[in-house]
Scaffold this motif. Structure first.
Motif, short mmCIF file in Angstrom:
data_model
loop_
_atom_site.label_atom_id
_atom_site.label_comp_id
_atom_site.label_asym_id
_atom_site.label_seq_id
_atom_site.Cartn_x
_atom_site.Cartn_y
_atom_site.Cartn_z
N HIS A 43 -20.20 8.46 -40.79
CA HIS A 43 -21.07 7.69 -41.67
C HIS A 43 -21.12 6.22 -41.23
O HIS A 43 -22.20 5.61 -41.19
CB HIS A 43 -20.56 7.80 -43.11
CG HIS A 43 -21.35 6.99 -44.09
ND1 HIS A 43 -22.69 7.20 -44.34
CD2 HIS A 43 -20.98 5.96 -44.91
CE1 HIS A 43 -23.11 6.35 -45.26
NE2 HIS A 43 -22.10 5.58 -45.61
N ILE A 46 -23.37 5.88 -38.09
CA ILE A 46 -24.80 6.01 -38.37
C ILE A 46 -25.32 4.80 -39.13
O ILE A 46 -26.44 4.33 -38.88
CB ILE A 46 -25.09 7.30 -39.15
CG1 ILE A 46 -24.62 8.53 -38.35
CG2 ILE A 46 -26.58 7.42 -39.47
CD1 ILE A 46 -25.32 8.72 -37.04
N TYR A 65 -30.98 7.20 -39.40
CA TYR A 65 -30.23 6.75 -40.58
C TYR A 65 -30.75 7.44 -41.85
O TYR A 65 -29.95 7.87 -42.70
CB TYR A 65 -30.34 5.23 -40.71
CG TYR A 65 -29.94 4.70 -42.06
CD1 TYR A 65 -28.60 4.53 -42.39
CD2 TYR A 65 -30.90 4.35 -43.00
CE1 TYR A 65 -28.23 4.04 -43.64
CE2 TYR A 65 -30.54 3.86 -44.24
CZ TYR A 65 -29.21 3.71 -44.55
OH TYR A 65 -28.85 3.23 -45.79
N TRP A 68 -29.57 10.98 -41.99
CA TRP A 68 -28.15 11.04 -42.30
C TRP A 68 -27.88 10.77 -43.77
O TRP A 68 -26.96 11.36 -44.35
CB TRP A 68 -27.38 10.05 -41.43
CG TRP A 68 -25.96 9.91 -41.87
CD1 TRP A 68 -25.38 8.86 -42.53
CD2 TRP A 68 -24.92 10.90 -41.71
NE1 TRP A 68 -24.06 9.11 -42.79
CE2 TRP A 68 -23.75 10.36 -42.30
CE3 TRP A 68 -24.88 12.16 -41.14
CZ2 TRP A 68 -22.55 11.06 -42.32
CZ3 TRP A 68 -23.67 12.85 -41.17
CH2 TRP A 68 -22.53 12.31 -41.74
N THR A 69 -28.65 9.88 -44.40
CA THR A 69 -28.42 9.60 -45.82
C THR A 69 -28.59 10.86 -46.66
O THR A 69 -27.85 11.06 -47.64
CB THR A 69 -29.37 8.51 -46.33
OG1 THR A 69 -30.72 8.87 -46.04
CG2 THR A 69 -29.06 7.16 -45.69
N ILE A 71 -27.95 13.91 -45.60
CA ILE A 71 -26.73 14.69 -45.35
C ILE A 71 -25.55 14.09 -46.11
O ILE A 71 -24.71 14.81 -46.67
CB ILE A 71 -26.44 14.76 -43.84
CG1 ILE A 71 -27.61 15.42 -43.11
CG2 ILE A 71 -25.15 15.52 -43.57
CD1 ILE A 71 -27.47 15.40 -41.60
N TRP A 72 -25.48 12.77 -46.13
CA TRP A 72 -24.39 12.07 -46.80
C TRP A 72 -24.41 12.33 -48.31
O TRP A 72 -23.36 12.48 -48.93
CB TRP A 72 -24.49 10.58 -46.51
CG TRP A 72 -23.36 9.76 -47.02
CD1 TRP A 72 -23.43 8.77 -47.95
CD2 TRP A 72 -21.98 9.83 -46.62
NE1 TRP A 72 -22.19 8.22 -48.16
CE2 TRP A 72 -21.28 8.85 -47.36
CE3 TRP A 72 -21.28 10.62 -45.72
CZ2 TRP A 72 -19.91 8.65 -47.22
CZ3 TRP A 72 -19.91 10.43 -45.59
CH2 TRP A 72 -19.25 9.46 -46.33
#
Length: 206
Positions: A43, A46, A65, A68-69, A71-72
């Motif tokens: 995290h 990224i 990014y 990824w957010t 996924i986060w």
């Protein structure tokens, strides 16, 4: 873009995410939570990539990014379900430590108001050097602290996703408008360095 825009807001959000991730990483290290440690590390990378893309006007980095957010957010929802024991999950399992150790969250023994007591175990062969640890007086259970951490991460990530999409759209529009500047001006394409007409008449006369 000016300073008080979505770009500056996204820079601020990325910086806030970095601080929150570093704080969480420290306590996950103290609790030997290996799965969250790896997730936090990825995290951080990224978010730095997204921050770089926002500062340097790189839409592709911001897209990474934004993906990824999402996924986060999913990961933090899983953490919430884990500590609230939703769907058959158990907070006492060794899932977050990859079954390497029986460690729990650092907050389980060091939460607000918690008093840690150790009682030596004697009379059992092989356990003379071990001790039984009991924690009492906690003002807030550690699982709720972990849930609040994850909820805060989800909130920042959702806002960051929205602003990332907005900034990517703005960058894309600016690139498109820049590409078409002068695109309909035929002068640069068809201009020929011709001699003035009066010079041509002079050459003919001579």
């Amino acid at each position: 873009m000016g300073c008080c825009t979505g770009r500056c807001t996204l820079i601020f959000l990325c910086a806030l995410q970095l601080l929150a991730a570093l704080e969480r990483q420290v306590f996950d290290f103290l609790g030997y939570q290996w799965a969250p440690i790896l997730a936090n590390f990825l995290h951080i990378i990224i978010v730095i990539l997204g921050l770089f893309g926002t500062i340097q006007y790189r839409p592709r980095y911001i897209v990474v990014y934004a993906i990824w957010t999402a996924i986060w957010v999913t990961w933090n929802i899983f953490i919430i379900c884990f500590y609230l024991e939703v769907g058959g999950l158990s907070k006492d399992s060794e899932l977050l430590t990859f079954n390497i150790s029986r460690h729990q969250s650092w907050w389980s023994e060091n939460g607000p108001g918690c008093v840690r007591k150790e009682a030596s175990v004697s009379g059992i062969k092989g356990l003379d050097s071990h001790s039984y640890v009991s924690v009492i007086g906690c003002a807030l259970e550690y699982r709720y602290i972990e849930v609040m951490h994850s909820s805060f991460q989800i909130l920042i990530a959702l806002v960051g996703f929205v602003y990332a999409c907005y900034v990517v759209s703005v960058f894309t529009e600016e690139e498109d408008s820049f590409d078409f500047i002068g695109g309909f001006d035929p002068f640069p394409l068809y201009h020929v360095n011709e001699k003035p007409t009066n010079l041509l008449f002079k050459q003919t006369y001579l």
